[in-house]
Design an enzyme around this catalytic site. Structure first.
Site, PDB file in Angstrom:
ATOM      1  CD  GLU A 298      28.454  18.681  36.922  1.00  0.00           C
ATOM      2  OE1 GLU A 298      28.574  19.093  35.763  1.00  0.00           O
ATOM      3  OE2 GLU A 298      28.704  17.522  37.289  1.00  0.00           O
TER       4      GLU A 298
ATOM      5  CE1 TYR B  69      37.385  45.155  41.670  1.00  0.00           C
ATOM      6  CE2 TYR B  69      36.547  43.238  42.817  1.00  0.00           C
ATOM      7  CZ  TYR B  69      37.299  43.779  41.802  1.00  0.00           C
ATOM      8  OH  TYR B  69      37.945  42.961  40.936  1.00  0.00           O
TER       9      TYR B  69
END
Ligand SMILES: [Zn+2]
Ligand SMILES: [Zn+2]
Length: 355
Positions: free
Chosen positions: A335, A262
């Protein structure tokens, strides 16, 4: 996921570069094409937290939170589909596999399959959930954000023999020790001191018994850089230092680098400046400038095709027990941050689409 996108009236293309999925939402007004990317893959880790949404596959878990990336991008798609009459330009939703794979990864095959064309993407954004930033904190920077991770394998070929008679051998374990030590001189003595560089030998395999000098040794490691010029030099030095040290002791060697590693994740400065402003308008969150990190990310490949930004959303929350870092078996996401992530992606698409 594809059916959810279709239900929102979004054009869907599946099997892009393998298992990638692309959604295209056309706005009611003229404007730019904004790409929003979520990676989808999990890690070979057994989930160590008991949550209702825990992994159903033993030995596989979303320890890097890529499941939340999918959730946030679908959230953004729902918001944008609802407001599409006011949307200028188009939004391309890029659901990418195999980010954790390293090497070829998932972004490259998607790009080769035309993900950034038809229509051509003008700006691209990627969001990553981060266990090391506090909940509801966006973190980014202009310029280099994440490193190029170059894996290498060094095979040292010596000549084995009896442990009591090293003079009749070329001891690959002794030579390995000299190579490992000498490689650290690249950072401390051979490259500019102001440029970040990591050279780590992370595995060494050789030998079978206490009184046998083996024939060979295999070392594996990684080089991390934030600058393509330093990257090229560092790789060259890893090869030349290894060869020279081996030659000094009569050993032969082979130095191999992983193909297709990468690139540096490089945020466009101008786009980053505007992104800071846009994110700072999101109530209930804060946005900070972060230091670069030496981890790698194949979102870097999308950033080579269009200017854009990769940014983090923190999920560290002591009260909720969300304290483990990404890649830990105890990684648990707060969350409540997901809605902010979805809003941020939608807002970036709206603002950059109209730019
Ligand atoms: Zn990861
Ligand atoms: Zn990740």
């Amino acid at each position: 996921m594809a059916s959810k996108l279709k239900s929102l009236g979004i054009e869907v293309q599946t099997n892009v570069g393998g298992t990638g999925v692309i959604g295209l939402l056309k706005g009611g007004k003229k404007g730019k094409v904004v790409g929003l990317r979520a990676d989808m893959d999990a890690l070979p880790v057994t989930e160590g937290v008991d949550v209702p949404f825990k992994s159903k596959n033993v030995g596989v878990m979303h320890a890097c939170g890529h499941d939340t990336h999918v959730a946030m991008l679908l959230g953004a798609a729902m918001l944008l589909a609802k407001h599409k009459d006011n949307l200028a330009g188009s939004v391309k939703f890029l659901f990418q596999p195999a980010e954790e794979h390293g090497g070829r990864g998932g972004a490259k095959p998607m790009i080769e399959d035309g993900a950034m064309q038809n229509p051509k993407v003008d700006y691209v954004f990627g969001l990553h959930i981060a266990g090391d930033h506090p909940s509801r904190t966006f973190a980014l920077r202009g310029g280099a954000l994440m490193a190029a991770p170059d894996s290498f394998t060094i095979t040292i070929l010596g000549k084995g023999g009896h442990g009591s008679e090293p003079d009749k051998t070329i001891d690959p374990i002794f030579v390995s020790a000299q190579v490992i030590t000498a490689l650290q001189a690249i950072k401390s003595r051979m490259l500019e001191q102001t440029k970040p560089l990591v050279v780590s030998v992370c595995s060494i395999h050789s030998g079978s018994k206490d009184n046998i000098i083996p024939d060979d040794a295999v070392l594996q490691g990684t080089i991390r850089t934030l600058d393509e010029k330093i990257r090229t030099k560092a790789k060259k030095y890893v090869a030349s230092v290894t060869k020279s040290v081996c030659m000094a002791f009569g050993a032969k060697c082979k130095v191999e680098f992983m193909e297709d590693a990468y690139p540096v994740t490089y945020n466009n400065e101008k786009v980053a400046g505007k992104t800071f402003k846009i994110l700072r308008e999101i109530k209930g969150t804060r946005t900070i400038k972060t230091e670069p990190i030496m981890g790698g990310e194949d979102f870097s490949r999308f950033l080579q095709k269009a200017p854009g930004v990769f940014y983090f959303l923190g999920t560290y929350n002591k009260e909720k027990g969300c304290i483990a870092p990404n890649h830990s078996s105890k990684f648990k996401v707060d969350e409540d941050v997901l809605k902010y992530g979805a809003v941020s992606l939608a807002k970036l698409a709206m603002e950059f689409g109209a730019s």
